[in-house]
Every structure is written in structure tokens, then in C-alpha cells.
Design a protein around this motif. Structure first.
Motif, PDB file in Angstrom:
ATOM      1  N   ASP A  66      35.961  41.492  43.232  1.00 29.25           N
ATOM      2  CA  ASP A  66      37.257  41.709  42.593  1.00 29.25           C
ATOM      3  C   ASP A  66      38.307  41.983  43.662  1.00 29.25           C
ATOM      4  N   TRP A  67      39.538  41.565  43.379  1.00 28.84           N
ATOM      5  CA  TRP A  67      40.663  41.773  44.281  1.00 28.84           C
ATOM      6  C   TRP A  67      41.507  42.915  43.725  1.00 28.84           C
ATOM      7  N   SER A  68      41.877  43.850  44.563  1.00 25.92           N
ATOM      8  CA  SER A  68      42.649  45.003  44.109  1.00 25.92           C
ATOM      9  C   SER A  68      44.036  44.573  43.632  1.00 25.92           C
ATOM     10  N   PRO A  69      44.429  44.987  42.439  1.00 25.17           N
ATOM     11  CA  PRO A  69      45.775  44.675  41.958  1.00 25.17           C
ATOM     12  C   PRO A  69      46.830  45.614  42.550  1.00 25.17           C
ATOM     13  N   VAL A  70      46.392  46.701  43.179  1.00 28.69           N
ATOM     14  CA  VAL A  70      47.311  47.707  43.718  1.00 28.69           C
ATOM     15  C   VAL A  70      47.601  47.455  45.198  1.00 28.69           C
ATOM     16  N   ASN A  71      46.560  47.119  45.971  1.00 26.83           N
ATOM     17  CA  ASN A  71      46.711  46.818  47.393  1.00 26.83           C
ATOM     18  C   ASN A  71      46.173  45.414  47.614  1.00 26.83           C
ATOM     19  N   ASN A  72      47.061  44.470  47.844  1.00 30.32           N
ATOM     20  CA  ASN A  72      46.676  43.063  47.945  1.00 30.32           C
ATOM     21  C   ASN A  72      45.790  42.730  49.130  1.00 30.32           C
ATOM     22  N   ASN A  73      45.588  43.672  50.050  1.00 30.80           N
ATOM     23  CA  ASN A  73      44.697  43.442  51.183  1.00 30.80           C
ATOM     24  C   ASN A  73      43.268  43.881  50.901  1.00 30.80           C
ATOM     25  N   LEU A  74      43.042  44.591  49.805  1.00 33.91           N
ATOM     26  CA  LEU A  74      41.708  45.116  49.493  1.00 33.91           C
ATOM     27  C   LEU A  74      40.980  44.244  48.486  1.00 33.91           C
ATOM     28  N   PHE A  75      39.717  43.987  48.764  1.00 34.81           N
ATOM     29  CA  PHE A  75      38.851  43.463  47.724  1.00 34.81           C
ATOM     30  C   PHE A  75      37.451  43.956  47.973  1.00 34.81           C
ATOM     31  N   GLY A  76      36.644  43.886  46.945  1.00 32.34           N
ATOM     32  CA  GLY A  76      35.300  44.424  47.035  1.00 32.34           C
ATOM     33  C   GLY A  76      34.300  43.545  46.316  1.00 32.34           C
ATOM     34  N   ALA A  77      33.025  43.825  46.558  1.00 32.57           N
ATOM     35  CA  ALA A  77      31.949  43.059  45.946  1.00 32.57           C
ATOM     36  C   ALA A  77      30.713  43.934  45.828  1.00 32.57           C
ATOM     37  N   VAL A  78      29.775  43.488  45.005  1.00 33.81           N
ATOM     38  CA  VAL A  78      28.455  44.110  44.942  1.00 33.81           C
ATOM     39  C   VAL A  78      27.404  43.047  45.211  1.00 33.81           C
ATOM     40  N   ALA A  79      26.422  43.447  46.028  1.00 31.44           N
ATOM     41  CA  ALA A  79      25.291  42.583  46.366  1.00 31.44           C
ATOM     42  C   ALA A  79      24.070  43.483  46.467  1.00 31.44           C
ATOM     43  N   GLY A  80      23.035  43.127  45.750  1.00 32.71           N
ATOM     44  CA  GLY A  80      21.857  43.983  45.716  1.00 32.71           C
ATOM     45  C   GLY A  80      22.232  45.334  45.148  1.00 32.71           C
ATOM     46  N   ASN A  81      21.929  46.397  45.877  1.00 33.14           N
ATOM     47  CA  ASN A  81      22.282  47.736  45.394  1.00 33.14           C
ATOM     48  C   ASN A  81      23.485  48.314  46.143  1.00 33.14           C
TER      49      ASN A  81
END
Length: 138
Positions: A66-81
């Protein structure tokens, strides 16, 4: 093409696509996350990747991003645990990585109003956790 409704281009992936998200404020940037752990940010004008990041080494397949709607430079993901957070202004290495669900994670979503908060959803017995970047508190 917006006027004709025709597909403008197709971009090949090297594994299953798991998530696709538009940049919150730049309509010609698109983030595509692949099952094998690659996250690419594409410039849709040139149809070329601007940046490619990786969760390689994580114990499991990438399943959501997902891409952060608040800070356009941040995004995150989940893989495994694990969860992964990148700040594209700081480069292509994850800003942080942490174990979020012992049996594996299935969803990652940024808070729509707070820059440092995100939530993850874990495998059975299906539960969610709220996290703050830079903090180990849940």
C-alpha cells in the motif's frame, strides 16, 4: 487511452501481481508489487520503472502492499510474517522491517490520516495489529 477506453500498454511482470496502487498525488505513477518480492514504481508516461525495491530474503511471498496517502514517499508491504516500510526519498532499502504476525501476514494498509501508522492483518486466528513506524509498540 481515456478517450477511447483502449489499453495503452502492458507491462510484463516476472511473477504474480499481488497489489497495484496509484500514487496519491501523481496520476502517472503506479506501484506494482509482485509475489516474488519485487515492488516497482512505474512512470506511466515512459512505461519504465522509476524505482525497484525488494523484500527478497523475507521468509515468504509478498502478498500485499500500500502507498501512504499522507506521505507520498512512504509505502509498505507484507511478505511472510514481516512488514516492510520504504521511504523513497531515502533510497531503495527498506526504512524498517519487522515481524508482525508469527503465522504470516495477508494485508497491509496505511492509516488515511496519520503518517506513521499502518495496520496489518494476520493468518488464522485472523487478527489485526496497528503499528507505528520507528516504534516496536503495537
Amino acid at each position: 487511452d481515456v478517450s477511447t477506453g483502449q489499453c495503452i500498454t502492458r507491462l510484463p511482470l516476472s511473477s504474480y501481481g499481488m497489489a497495484v496502487r496509484w500514487h496519491p498525488s501523481e496520476p502517472f505513477k503506479l506501484m506494482v508489487a509482485e509475489r516474488q518480492g519485487t515492488v516497482s514504481i512505474y512512470d506511466l508516461v515512459s512505461c519504465q520503472p522509476i524505482m525497484t525495491l525488494s523484500t527478497l530474503g523475507a521468509a515468504g511471498a509478498l502478498v500485499d502492499a500500500d502507498w501512504s496517502p499522507v506521505n507520498n514517499n512512504l509505502f509498505g508491504a507484507v511478505a511472510g510474517n514481516h512488514s516492510f516500510v520504504w521511504n523513497t526519498a531515502l533510497g531503495s532499502e527498506p526504512q524498517e522491517s519487522r515481524v508482525v504476525h508469527n503465522d504470516g501476514a495477508v494485508k497491509f494498509r496505511w492509516c488515511r490520516s496519520a503518517e506513521q501508522q499502518f495496520a496489518t492483518l494476520g493468518y488464522p486466528p485472523y487478527h489485526f495489529k496497528v503499528h507505528i513506524t520507528g516504534s516496536q509498540k503495537v
